[in-house]
Design a protein around this motif. Structure first.
Motif, PDB file in Angstrom:
ATOM      1  N   SER A  49       0.855  -1.187   0.000  1.00  0.00           N
ATOM      2  CA  SER A  49       0.000   0.000   0.000  1.00  0.00           C
ATOM      3  C   SER A  49       0.888   1.233   0.000  1.00  0.00           C
ATOM      4  O   SER A  49       2.113   1.146   0.073  1.00  0.00           O
ATOM      5  N   HIS A  50       0.242   2.402  -0.062  1.00  0.00           N
ATOM      6  CA  HIS A  50       0.990   3.646  -0.023  1.00  0.00           C
ATOM      7  C   HIS A  50       1.450   3.944   1.391  1.00  0.00           C
ATOM      8  O   HIS A  50       0.947   3.385   2.378  1.00  0.00           O
ATOM      9  N   ARG A  51       2.404   4.870   1.507  1.00  0.00           N
ATOM     10  CA  ARG A  51       2.849   5.316   2.816  1.00  0.00           C
ATOM     11  C   ARG A  51       1.714   6.027   3.544  1.00  0.00           C
ATOM     12  O   ARG A  51       0.787   6.553   2.926  1.00  0.00           O
ATOM     13  N   THR A  52       1.816   6.040   4.862  1.00  0.00           N
ATOM     14  CA  THR A  52       0.756   6.609   5.696  1.00  0.00           C
ATOM     15  C   THR A  52       0.447   8.045   5.305  1.00  0.00           C
ATOM     16  O   THR A  52      -0.731   8.450   5.242  1.00  0.00           O
ATOM     17  N   GLU A  53       1.462   8.822   5.031  1.00  0.00           N
ATOM     18  CA  GLU A  53       1.246  10.231   4.679  1.00  0.00           C
ATOM     19  C   GLU A  53       0.401  10.353   3.421  1.00  0.00           C
ATOM     20  O   GLU A  53      -0.489  11.206   3.341  1.00  0.00           O
ATOM     21  N   PHE A  54       0.632   9.486   2.439  1.00  0.00           N
ATOM     22  CA  PHE A  54      -0.154   9.512   1.209  1.00  0.00           C
ATOM     23  C   PHE A  54      -1.591   9.081   1.494  1.00  0.00           C
ATOM     24  O   PHE A  54      -2.545   9.688   0.978  1.00  0.00           O
ATOM     25  N   VAL A  55      -1.766   8.020   2.282  1.00  0.00           N
ATOM     26  CA  VAL A  55      -3.114   7.545   2.596  1.00  0.00           C
ATOM     27  C   VAL A  55      -3.914   8.648   3.278  1.00  0.00           C
ATOM     28  O   VAL A  55      -5.085   8.878   2.946  1.00  0.00           O
ATOM     29  N   ASP A  56      -3.299   9.344   4.217  1.00  0.00           N
ATOM     30  CA  ASP A  56      -3.994  10.428   4.919  1.00  0.00           C
ATOM     31  C   ASP A  56      -4.419  11.525   3.948  1.00  0.00           C
ATOM     32  O   ASP A  56      -5.568  11.994   3.991  1.00  0.00           O
ATOM     33  N   ARG A  57      -3.530  11.931   3.058  1.00  0.00           N
ATOM     34  CA  ARG A  57      -3.879  12.979   2.097  1.00  0.00           C
ATOM     35  C   ARG A  57      -4.953  12.500   1.125  1.00  0.00           C
ATOM     36  O   ARG A  57      -5.849  13.263   0.748  1.00  0.00           O
ATOM     37  N   SER A  58      -4.857  11.235   0.738  1.00  0.00           N
ATOM     38  CA  SER A  58      -5.824  10.680  -0.188  1.00  0.00           C
ATOM     39  C   SER A  58      -7.216  10.659   0.425  1.00  0.00           C
ATOM     40  O   SER A  58      -8.201  11.079  -0.207  1.00  0.00           O
ATOM     41  N   GLY A  80      -7.475  -4.651   1.819  1.00  0.00           N
ATOM     42  CA  GLY A  80      -6.361  -4.978   2.694  1.00  0.00           C
ATOM     43  C   GLY A  80      -6.765  -4.864   4.154  1.00  0.00           C
ATOM     44  O   GLY A  80      -7.887  -5.217   4.535  1.00  0.00           O
ATOM     45  N   PRO A  81      -5.888  -4.324   5.003  1.00  0.00           N
ATOM     46  CA  PRO A  81      -6.194  -4.241   6.435  1.00  0.00           C
ATOM     47  C   PRO A  81      -7.021  -3.018   6.818  1.00  0.00           C
ATOM     48  O   PRO A  81      -7.015  -2.603   7.977  1.00  0.00           O
ATOM     49  N   GLY A  82      -7.721  -2.424   5.846  1.00  0.00           N
ATOM     50  CA  GLY A  82      -8.647  -1.347   6.160  1.00  0.00           C
ATOM     51  C   GLY A  82      -8.031   0.022   6.329  1.00  0.00           C
ATOM     52  O   GLY A  82      -8.595   0.871   7.036  1.00  0.00           O
ATOM     53  N   LEU A  83      -6.914   0.273   5.673  1.00  0.00           N
ATOM     54  CA  LEU A  83      -6.266   1.579   5.819  1.00  0.00           C
ATOM     55  C   LEU A  83      -7.173   2.705   5.350  1.00  0.00           C
ATOM     56  O   LEU A  83      -7.159   3.808   5.926  1.00  0.00           O
ATOM     57  N   TYR A  84      -7.966   2.451   4.307  1.00  0.00           N
ATOM     58  CA  TYR A  84      -8.883   3.476   3.804  1.00  0.00           C
ATOM     59  C   TYR A  84     -10.261   3.385   4.465  1.00  0.00           C
ATOM     60  O   TYR A  84     -10.844   4.408   4.815  1.00  0.00           O
ATOM     61  N   THR A  85     -10.783   2.176   4.633  1.00  0.00           N
ATOM     62  CA  THR A  85     -12.133   2.056   5.184  1.00  0.00           C
ATOM     63  C   THR A  85     -12.220   2.648   6.586  1.00  0.00           C
ATOM     64  O   THR A  85     -13.187   3.339   6.915  1.00  0.00           O
ATOM     65  N   THR A  86     -11.237   2.388   7.423  1.00  0.00           N
ATOM     66  CA  THR A  86     -11.306   2.906   8.792  1.00  0.00           C
ATOM     67  C   THR A  86     -11.175   4.420   8.819  1.00  0.00           C
ATOM     68  O   THR A  86     -11.857   5.098   9.590  1.00  0.00           O
ATOM     69  N   ARG A  87     -10.343   4.971   7.962  1.00  0.00           N
ATOM     70  CA  ARG A  87     -10.218   6.431   7.912  1.00  0.00           C
ATOM     71  C   ARG A  87     -11.502   7.072   7.370  1.00  0.00           C
ATOM     72  O   ARG A  87     -11.939   8.115   7.861  1.00  0.00           O
ATOM     73  N   LEU A  88     -12.077   6.467   6.341  1.00  0.00           N
ATOM     74  CA  LEU A  88     -13.322   7.004   5.784  1.00  0.00           C
ATOM     75  C   LEU A  88     -14.448   6.927   6.808  1.00  0.00           C
ATOM     76  O   LEU A  88     -15.281   7.837   6.907  1.00  0.00           O
ATOM     77  N   LEU A 263      -4.453   9.503  -6.364  1.00  0.00           N
ATOM     78  CA  LEU A 263      -5.653   9.469  -5.533  1.00  0.00           C
ATOM     79  C   LEU A 263      -5.669  10.549  -4.454  1.00  0.00           C
ATOM     80  O   LEU A 263      -6.543  10.535  -3.590  1.00  0.00           O
ATOM     81  N   THR A 264      -4.739  11.475  -4.515  1.00  0.00           N
ATOM     82  CA  THR A 264      -4.823  12.660  -3.659  1.00  0.00           C
ATOM     83  C   THR A 264      -5.446  13.828  -4.418  1.00  0.00           C
ATOM     84  O   THR A 264      -5.540  14.927  -3.868  1.00  0.00           O
ATOM     85  N   GLY A 265      -5.844  13.608  -5.672  1.00  0.00           N
ATOM     86  CA  GLY A 265      -6.417  14.674  -6.478  1.00  0.00           C
ATOM     87  C   GLY A 265      -5.391  15.547  -7.160  1.00  0.00           C
ATOM     88  O   GLY A 265      -5.735  16.622  -7.676  1.00  0.00           O
ATOM     89  N   ALA A 266      -4.124  15.120  -7.198  1.00  0.00           N
ATOM     90  CA  ALA A 266      -3.078  15.899  -7.851  1.00  0.00           C
ATOM     91  C   ALA A 266      -3.361  16.024  -9.345  1.00  0.00           C
ATOM     92  O   ALA A 266      -4.042  15.184  -9.935  1.00  0.00           O
ATOM     93  N   PRO A 267      -2.844  17.074  -9.992  1.00  0.00           N
ATOM     94  CA  PRO A 267      -3.054  17.226 -11.438  1.00  0.00           C
ATOM     95  C   PRO A 267      -2.397  16.087 -12.215  1.00  0.00           C
ATOM     96  O   PRO A 267      -1.357  15.556 -11.815  1.00  0.00           O
ATOM     97  N   TYR A 268      -2.985  15.739 -13.341  1.00  0.00           N
ATOM     98  CA  TYR A 268      -2.439  14.689 -14.201  1.00  0.00           C
ATOM     99  C   TYR A 268      -1.131  15.140 -14.825  1.00  0.00           C
ATOM    100  O   TYR A 268      -1.015  16.250 -15.347  1.00  0.00           O
ATOM    101  N   ASP A 269      -0.127  14.265 -14.799  1.00  0.00           N
ATOM    102  CA  ASP A 269       1.179  14.526 -15.391  1.00  0.00           C
ATOM    103  C   ASP A 269       1.446  13.444 -16.437  1.00  0.00           C
ATOM    104  O   ASP A 269       1.629  12.269 -16.087  1.00  0.00           O
TER     105      ASP A 269
END
Length: 283
Positions: A49-58, A80-88, A263-269
């Protein structure tokens, strides 16, 4: 024929694209899935998965972009272990996670129960999901879409379409074509390849990397030899451009509404090795 020679020849032969897909093996093998869970939960490792900082921003961006407060319903496929579901769920949404790794689902459920969150997790293959529920947002993270065969990607889109509420969106990230240009064909051998990742017992590990430029696909094939036998794992990646992904989504009954950098909404590159899309079912 010498059986050792035959085995070595077989592991060096180029497989047909998607002739064998090993995604389920990675997530259900007791040893490998435990190592994958460990990677998931390491805040500084970007592997499973992504690093915690990325998950939080996402999650912060998703909550704001899709108004994922109380009353919103979100499904995370391959949770996975719910990194996104629990935050949401902490943001107020009702979250469902689906994954076929028993250890990951157990960890996610334990977290949700301990913290009193409106998040639940199902241990099953999301390609077979058939719930009497509809969701405002379905998400897939860490480029899971690209690991599937074309047939399974079509099945996935059908599953998502049937589970989206009216006006709902599908949000996911993919590997982009610039990343394929960095793939080099080759082979690696090491005792206990990848620091014992593939088996709890001593083994000899061989990794063969192949590119398929016409199909815009690559594969890493891992051949793991223990004293008990040989196991083979294939990890496929499909590389997209916004146009090729949009065409595939249209064939699956979706239209792309937004192309993002991640998935943080950054502009497309266009030079990046990944991008994300927001899509909705065709009317």
């Amino acid at each position: 024929m010498n059986p050792v020679y035959a085995a070595l020849r077989a592991m060096s032969e180029r497989p047909e694209p998607y002739a064998r897909v090993s995604t389920a093996d990675l997530w259900t093998d007791p040893h490998v899935s435990t190592r994958m869970l460990r990677h998931h939960l390491d805040p500084e490792v970007e592997a499973a998965s992504h690093r915690t900082e990325f998950v939080d921003r996402s999650v912060d961006w998703m909550v704001e972009r899709f108004a994922l407060g109380p009353g919103a319903r979100v499904a995370d496929l391959g949770c996975g272990p719910g990194l996104y579901t629990t935050r949401l769920a902490r943001a107020g949404a009702s979250a469902l996670g689906v994954d076929f790794s028993p250890g990951s689902v157990e960890y996610a459920e334990d977290t949700a129960r301990r913290d009193g969150l409106d998040a639940r997790h199902l241990c099953r293959d999301y390609l077979e999901l058939d719930l009497d529920e509809r969701f405002d947002l379905v998400v897939m993270v860490m480029r899971d879409y690209c690991a599937m065969s074309p047939a399974d990607r079509a099945r996935l889109l059908d599953v998502v379409r049937r589970h989206l509420a009216h006006g709902g969106s599908l949000l996911f990230d993919v590997d982009a074509e610039p990343a394929l240009e960095r793939v080099r064909e080759g082979r690696t051998y090491a005792p206990n390849l990848m620091d014992g990742f593939w088996s709890a017992r001593p083994y000899h590990g061989f990794r063969h990397t192949f590119r398929y430029d016409d199909e815009r696909v690559s594969v890493d094939r891992y051949t793991i030899v223990t004293e008990d036998g040989i196991r083979v794992f294939h990890t496929w990646v499909r590389y997209f451009t916004p146009d090729t992904l949009a065409a595939e989504l249209t064939a699956g009954g979706f239209v792309v509404e937004e192309v993002l950098g991640d998935l943080t909404g950054a502009p497309y590159d266009p030079a990046s090795g990944e991008f994300a899309v927001r899509a909705r079912p065709l009317d």
